[in-house]
Design a protein around this motif. Sequence first.
Motif, PDB file in Angstrom:
ATOM      1  N   GLY A  19      -7.510   7.581   0.974  1.00  0.00           N
ATOM      2  CA  GLY A  19      -6.103   7.252   1.171  1.00  0.00           C
ATOM      3  C   GLY A  19      -5.428   8.186   2.162  1.00  0.00           C
ATOM      4  O   GLY A  19      -4.609   7.763   2.985  1.00  0.00           O
ATOM      5  N   ALA A  20      -5.772   9.477   2.089  1.00  0.00           N
ATOM      6  CA  ALA A  20      -5.197  10.448   3.014  1.00  0.00           C
ATOM      7  C   ALA A  20      -5.612  10.136   4.455  1.00  0.00           C
ATOM      8  O   ALA A  20      -4.817  10.269   5.390  1.00  0.00           O
ATOM      9  CB  ALA A  20      -5.635  11.860   2.630  1.00  0.00           C
ATOM     10  N   LEU A  21      -6.865   9.709   4.637  1.00  0.00           N
ATOM     11  CA  LEU A  21      -7.332   9.348   5.977  1.00  0.00           C
ATOM     12  C   LEU A  21      -6.588   8.120   6.503  1.00  0.00           C
ATOM     13  O   LEU A  21      -6.217   8.060   7.679  1.00  0.00           O
ATOM     14  CB  LEU A  21      -8.835   9.090   5.955  1.00  0.00           C
ATOM     15  N   TYR A  22      -6.397   7.123   5.633  1.00  0.00           N
ATOM     16  CA  TYR A  22      -5.630   5.942   6.034  1.00  0.00           C
ATOM     17  C   TYR A  22      -4.231   6.348   6.494  1.00  0.00           C
ATOM     18  O   TYR A  22      -3.750   5.911   7.549  1.00  0.00           O
ATOM     19  CB  TYR A  22      -5.515   4.957   4.875  1.00  0.00           C
ATOM     20  N   ALA A  23      -3.569   7.178   5.694  1.00  0.00           N
ATOM     21  CA  ALA A  23      -2.205   7.575   6.009  1.00  0.00           C
ATOM     22  C   ALA A  23      -2.155   8.371   7.309  1.00  0.00           C
ATOM     23  O   ALA A  23      -1.268   8.159   8.156  1.00  0.00           O
ATOM     24  CB  ALA A  23      -1.625   8.400   4.857  1.00  0.00           C
ATOM     25  N   ALA A  24      -3.105   9.305   7.486  1.00  0.00           N
ATOM     26  CA  ALA A  24      -3.113  10.148   8.682  1.00  0.00           C
ATOM     27  C   ALA A  24      -3.367   9.317   9.940  1.00  0.00           C
ATOM     28  O   ALA A  24      -2.681   9.482  10.956  1.00  0.00           O
ATOM     29  CB  ALA A  24      -4.171  11.240   8.545  1.00  0.00           C
ATOM     30  N   ALA A  25      -4.350   8.425   9.867  1.00  0.00           N
ATOM     31  CA  ALA A  25      -4.673   7.604  11.040  1.00  0.00           C
ATOM     32  C   ALA A  25      -3.541   6.655  11.370  1.00  0.00           C
ATOM     33  O   ALA A  25      -3.189   6.470  12.545  1.00  0.00           O
ATOM     34  CB  ALA A  25      -5.966   6.827  10.792  1.00  0.00           C
ATOM     35  N   ALA A  26      -2.957   6.031  10.336  1.00  0.00           N
ATOM     36  CA  ALA A  26      -1.846   5.103  10.572  1.00  0.00           C
ATOM     37  C   ALA A  26      -0.657   5.843  11.188  1.00  0.00           C
ATOM     38  O   ALA A  26      -0.036   5.371  12.145  1.00  0.00           O
ATOM     39  CB  ALA A  26      -1.438   4.440   9.263  1.00  0.00           C
ATOM     40  N   GLY A  27      -0.334   7.028  10.660  1.00  0.00           N
ATOM     41  CA  GLY A  27       0.786   7.795  11.189  1.00  0.00           C
ATOM     42  C   GLY A  27       0.540   8.262  12.615  1.00  0.00           C
ATOM     43  O   GLY A  27       1.433   8.197  13.471  1.00  0.00           O
ATOM     44  N   LEU A  28      -0.688   8.727  12.883  1.00  0.00           N
ATOM     45  CA  LEU A  28      -1.008   9.227  14.214  1.00  0.00           C
ATOM     46  C   LEU A  28      -0.927   8.125  15.272  1.00  0.00           C
ATOM     47  O   LEU A  28      -0.282   8.284  16.309  1.00  0.00           O
ATOM     48  CB  LEU A  28      -2.409   9.840  14.214  1.00  0.00           C
ATOM     49  N   LEU A  29      -1.570   6.986  14.990  1.00  0.00           N
ATOM     50  CA  LEU A  29      -1.561   5.910  15.981  1.00  0.00           C
ATOM     51  C   LEU A  29      -0.195   5.230  16.080  1.00  0.00           C
ATOM     52  O   LEU A  29       0.165   4.718  17.132  1.00  0.00           O
ATOM     53  CB  LEU A  29      -2.652   4.899  15.671  1.00  0.00           C
ATOM     54  N   ALA A  30       0.569   5.244  14.990  1.00  0.00           N
ATOM     55  CA  ALA A  30       1.939   4.726  15.073  1.00  0.00           C
ATOM     56  C   ALA A  30       2.765   5.616  16.008  1.00  0.00           C
ATOM     57  O   ALA A  30       3.563   5.128  16.820  1.00  0.00           O
ATOM     58  CB  ALA A  30       2.579   4.676  13.689  1.00  0.00           C
TER      59      ALA A  30
END
Length: 231
Positions: A19-30
Motif C-alpha cells: 500500500g505504501a508503494l502504491y501511495a508513493a508511486a501515485a503521489g510521485l507521478l501525480a
Amino acid sequence: MRTHPAASVTLARSAWAQGALYAAAAGLLAGVAWLLDPLANWLVGLRWAPMRGPARLLVSIPEPWLTVGLVVLGALAGTALIFFDSLEQTSVTVSGERVILKRTGHVQEIAREQVGHVFREKDRLVLLGPKGEEIAREKCDFNARRLAAAFTEHGYAWVADDPYEDEFRIWVPKTPELPELANALLVARAEAMKSSDSGDTVKELRRELARIGIVIRDKGRQQYWRGPGRR
C-alpha cells in the motif's frame, strides 16, 4: 541435548508495504504530471522548441480540467506501475528441506539437495545447482541481508555473487563450443532483446537455455554465456 531444525522462513511483501508503494508511486507521478502544465506553457512561449505541437494541444484544455486530468492520469500511471511490478515480485519460503518461490501464476519448489549456491544479482534472486547450473532466477526486492539470513539459517550456501563469474564468455553467432540448439536460442534471444515489448520472450529463452545447461548474463544487449560450473 536434542536440537530442533529451524522453522521455515517466508519473505513476502506485506500489505502495508504494498500500500505504501502504491501511495508513493501515485503521489510521485501525480506531481510529475502536475508539472507538465507549466512546462507546456513555457514550451508554447518559445520561438522554437521540441514538442510544441503536443504542448499547444495540452494548454488548449481549459482549467481546472487540465490540472485535474493530469494529476489523475499521473496517479493512475503510478498505481499501474506498482501493480504490474507486484505481479513479478516473488515470495520466498526457505526450510531445511526445500525452497518455494511464488509469484502470480507461478510456483517453483526446489528440494534442498538440488541447490548448490544462492546469491542476489541486482534485483534477482538466483539459485544454482550443485554443478553450477541455473535452476531459478526470480525478481525479488528483499535486501541481500534478509535473504542471506534466511538461507544460511537453514544451511544453504549463500554467496555474494556468482562463484562461476570468471567462466562467462562473450557470445557471437555460431560459437563453436556451443551446440547448434544453444546457438539458435541465443540468436532468437538477441533478436528479441531488440524489441522493448518482448521481455517475456527473452525470459523464456533464458529458461530454455538453462534447461540445456547454458547460463546467460546480459551486459546491455550483449549476451555472455557459460556452461555448467567446473569448480
